[in-house]
Design a protein around this motif. Structure first.
Motif, short mmCIF file in Angstrom:
data_model
loop_
_atom_site.label_atom_id
_atom_site.label_comp_id
_atom_site.label_asym_id
_atom_site.label_seq_id
_atom_site.Cartn_x
_atom_site.Cartn_y
_atom_site.Cartn_z
N ARG A 29 0.82 -1.20 -0.11
CA ARG A 29 0.07 -0.09 0.05
C ARG A 29 0.90 1.20 0.03
NH1 ARG A 29 -3.01 -3.21 -0.61
NH2 ARG A 29 -5.08 -3.67 0.37
N VAL A 30 0.45 2.33 -0.69
CA VAL A 30 1.17 3.55 -0.76
C VAL A 30 0.79 4.18 0.54
CG1 VAL A 30 1.10 5.67 -1.88
CG2 VAL A 30 1.35 3.79 -3.19
N LEU A 31 1.68 4.91 0.97
CA LEU A 31 1.42 5.50 2.28
C LEU A 31 2.00 7.11 2.10
CD1 LEU A 31 1.19 5.84 5.39
CD2 LEU A 31 3.66 5.54 5.70
N ALA A 32 0.80 7.97 2.48
CA ALA A 32 1.51 9.60 2.17
C ALA A 32 1.30 9.96 3.71
CB ALA A 32 0.26 10.10 1.26
N GLY A 33 0.10 10.65 3.91
CA GLY A 33 0.09 11.38 5.29
C GLY A 33 -0.21 10.28 6.34
N GLY A 34 -0.91 9.23 6.01
CA GLY A 34 -1.10 8.26 6.77
C GLY A 34 -2.40 8.45 7.71
N GLN A 35 -3.20 9.69 7.41
CA GLN A 35 -4.34 9.96 8.28
C GLN A 35 -5.62 9.09 8.12
OE1 GLN A 35 -4.06 12.06 10.77
NE2 GLN A 35 -1.83 11.46 10.32
N THR A 36 -5.58 8.38 6.85
CA THR A 36 -6.59 7.34 6.55
C THR A 36 -6.31 5.89 6.75
OG1 THR A 36 -7.88 9.01 5.52
CG2 THR A 36 -8.53 6.66 4.92
N LEU A 37 -4.98 5.90 6.04
CA LEU A 37 -4.38 4.45 5.97
C LEU A 37 -4.14 3.82 7.35
CD1 LEU A 37 -3.63 2.20 3.92
CD2 LEU A 37 -1.51 3.20 3.91
N LEU A 38 -3.30 4.56 8.23
CA LEU A 38 -3.05 3.90 9.44
C LEU A 38 -4.10 3.63 10.38
CD1 LEU A 38 0.29 6.15 10.22
CD2 LEU A 38 -0.08 3.71 8.94
N GLY A 110 -2.24 14.86 6.63
CA GLY A 110 -2.98 14.45 5.22
C GLY A 110 -2.73 15.32 4.24
N THR A 111 -2.88 14.70 3.22
CA THR A 111 -2.31 15.19 1.97
C THR A 111 -3.46 15.50 0.83
OG1 THR A 111 -1.61 13.02 0.66
CG2 THR A 111 0.09 14.22 2.24
N TRP A 112 -3.11 16.25 -0.11
CA TRP A 112 -4.05 16.54 -1.30
C TRP A 112 -4.05 15.30 -2.10
CZ3 TRP A 112 -6.93 20.15 -3.56
CH2 TRP A 112 -6.95 20.39 -5.13
N ALA A 123 -15.37 13.75 1.36
CA ALA A 123 -14.37 14.61 1.68
C ALA A 123 -14.21 16.00 0.95
CB ALA A 123 -12.97 13.90 1.02
N GLU A 124 -13.56 16.98 1.37
CA GLU A 124 -13.51 18.30 0.85
C GLU A 124 -13.06 18.51 -0.47
OE1 GLU A 124 -13.27 17.67 4.03
OE2 GLU A 124 -14.87 18.89 5.11
N TRP A 125 -11.60 18.04 -0.76
CA TRP A 125 -10.88 18.31 -1.83
C TRP A 125 -11.57 17.58 -3.13
CZ3 TRP A 125 -9.05 22.25 -0.06
CH2 TRP A 125 -8.05 22.32 0.68
N LEU A 166 0.01 6.39 -9.35
CA LEU A 166 0.07 7.24 -8.33
C LEU A 166 -0.84 8.51 -8.58
CD1 LEU A 166 3.38 7.47 -6.45
CD2 LEU A 166 1.40 6.29 -5.91
N VAL A 167 -1.32 9.38 -7.68
CA VAL A 167 -1.81 10.63 -8.19
C VAL A 167 -0.56 11.48 -7.73
CG1 VAL A 167 -3.00 12.42 -7.18
CG2 VAL A 167 -4.13 10.23 -7.28
N VAL A 168 -0.30 12.19 -8.92
CA VAL A 168 1.02 12.89 -8.62
C VAL A 168 0.58 14.67 -8.30
CG1 VAL A 168 2.62 11.34 -9.73
CG2 VAL A 168 1.41 13.21 -10.98
#
Ligand SMILES: Cc1cc2nc3c(=O)[nH]c(=O)nc-3n(C[C@H](O)[C@H](O)[C@H](O)COP(=O)(O)OP(=O)(O)OC[C@H]3O[C@@H](n4cnc5c(N)ncnc54)[C@H](O)[C@@H]3O)c2cc1C
Length: 291
Positions: A29-38, A110-112, A123-125, A166-168
């Motif tokens: 799994r790709v991990l970015a900000g982790g605020q959902t994944l973790l 958390g990331t864009w 979600a807002e974005w 990936l979303v870049v």
């Protein structure tokens, strides 16, 4: 509960990410900000063997205007967007929406790109991107793709992203002089995911709204653009009668899915409350400018 054991990699290039995804497939799994994944790992909703931390990839946190569009890299945090002078000037809708995302600690990490890739309909974005006719940039081993936000979000937590992509980043049009933006949402407590929310991106010629884009969150499996309501509003002076007609059309057009706290009728009603509120604010905002 605690997350199951996993391996961890922090690649420095997109090529390394794609190689790891190819090698490990659904075990990674790709991990970015982790605020959902973790949170999902801690609840053991998913048990990947490898987390691929993409926060070390260079150049993916930029926020800049290029070729008349505002580009935001996938790794820009919610806080970076919220506090960006470039965003405030060129995409005021995002600046208005950002404080509604969770709490400060979550916005700091958390990331864009994480929010876009996750595709939460509350979600807002994603909702703002759809209202702004934004474009999502994705990259994979086969190359880069650009996907209109209205096509990207396909179903509940389902996007056009392929497992090896990936979303870049994503881009959106910069605000111009005749534009008016508004964002509002209704949630049970500040910081909770909203029951319903609305992003408005309107363009005016004098008192006439030549275009009114509406992006709703929390009222469907994806962010929702109610096209019949938008069509009714375009070319109108947003007086009380036009706003009431739009609210009635919206109620007929929306087909919300109820959740644990609000049934479909409540969501339909709340969506029409938000529409009246924001169109009223748009009318007042335009009148103040004209005075
Ligand atoms: C208590 C709480 C309240 C919250 N409230 C809100 C809220 O009100 N509004 C809101 O919008 N969000 C809310 N969130 C979610 C938060 O905004 C997350 O930051 C966001 O949804 C995911 O971003 P992330 O960078 O943390 O992604 P991660 O958690 O790291 O990843 C999320 C998912 O996206 C994938 N992913 C991440 N980045 C990419 C990428 N660049 N390309 C491809 N796949 C990727 C991951 O593999 C994972 O499946 C809340 C979270 C919590 C814990």
């Amino acid at each position: 509960m605690k997350a199951p054991a996993f391996d961890y990699a922090r690649p420095r290039t997109l090529a390394e990410v794609f190689a790891l995804l190819r090698e490990h497939g659904d075990d990674a799994r790709v991990l970015a900000g982790g605020q959902t994944l973790l949170a999902t790992l801690n609840m053991r909703l998913s048990e990947p063997r490898l987390l691929i931390d993409i926060t070390g990839l260079p150049g993916l946190a930029d926020i800049a205007v290029r070729d008349g569009r505002l580009h935001i890299g996938a790794l820009a945090t919610h806080t970076a967007i919220e506090s960006s002078a470039v965003v405030a000037e060129h995409a005021p809708l995002l600046a208005q929406a950002a404080p509604h995302i969770a709490h400060r600690a979550i916005r700091n990490s958390g990331t864009w790109g994480g929010s876009i890739a996750y595709g939460d309909p509350a979600a807002e974005w994603p909702c703002c991107l759809v209202a702004l006719d934004g474009v999502v940039h994705v990259q994979g081993p086969q190359g880069a793709r650009r996907i209109a936000a209205t096509d990207f979000f396909q179903d509940l937590y389902t996007t056009a992203l392929q497992p090896d992509e990936l979303v870049v980043g994503a881009d959106l049009p910069v605000a111009t002089r005749g534009d008016w933006f508004g964002f509002d949402e209704l949630s049970r407590r500040h910081g909770d995911y909203a029951v319903a929310g609305l992003a408005v991106a309107a363009r005016f010629d004098g008192a006439v709204a030549t275009r009114v884009n509406l992006g709703f969150l929390g009222v469907g499996a994806t962010p929702v653009r109610p096209r019949r309501t938008e069509d009714l509003l375009s070319g109108q002076v947003l007086d009380a009668a036009a706003i009431e007609a739009a609210a009635a059309t919206l109620k007929a057009e929306l087909d919300p899915v109820g959740d644990l706290t609000s049934n479909a009728d409540t969501k339909r009603h709340l969506a029409s409350v938000l529409l009246r509120r924001l169109l009223g604010a748009a009318r007042a905002g335009r009148s103040a400018l004209a005075a």
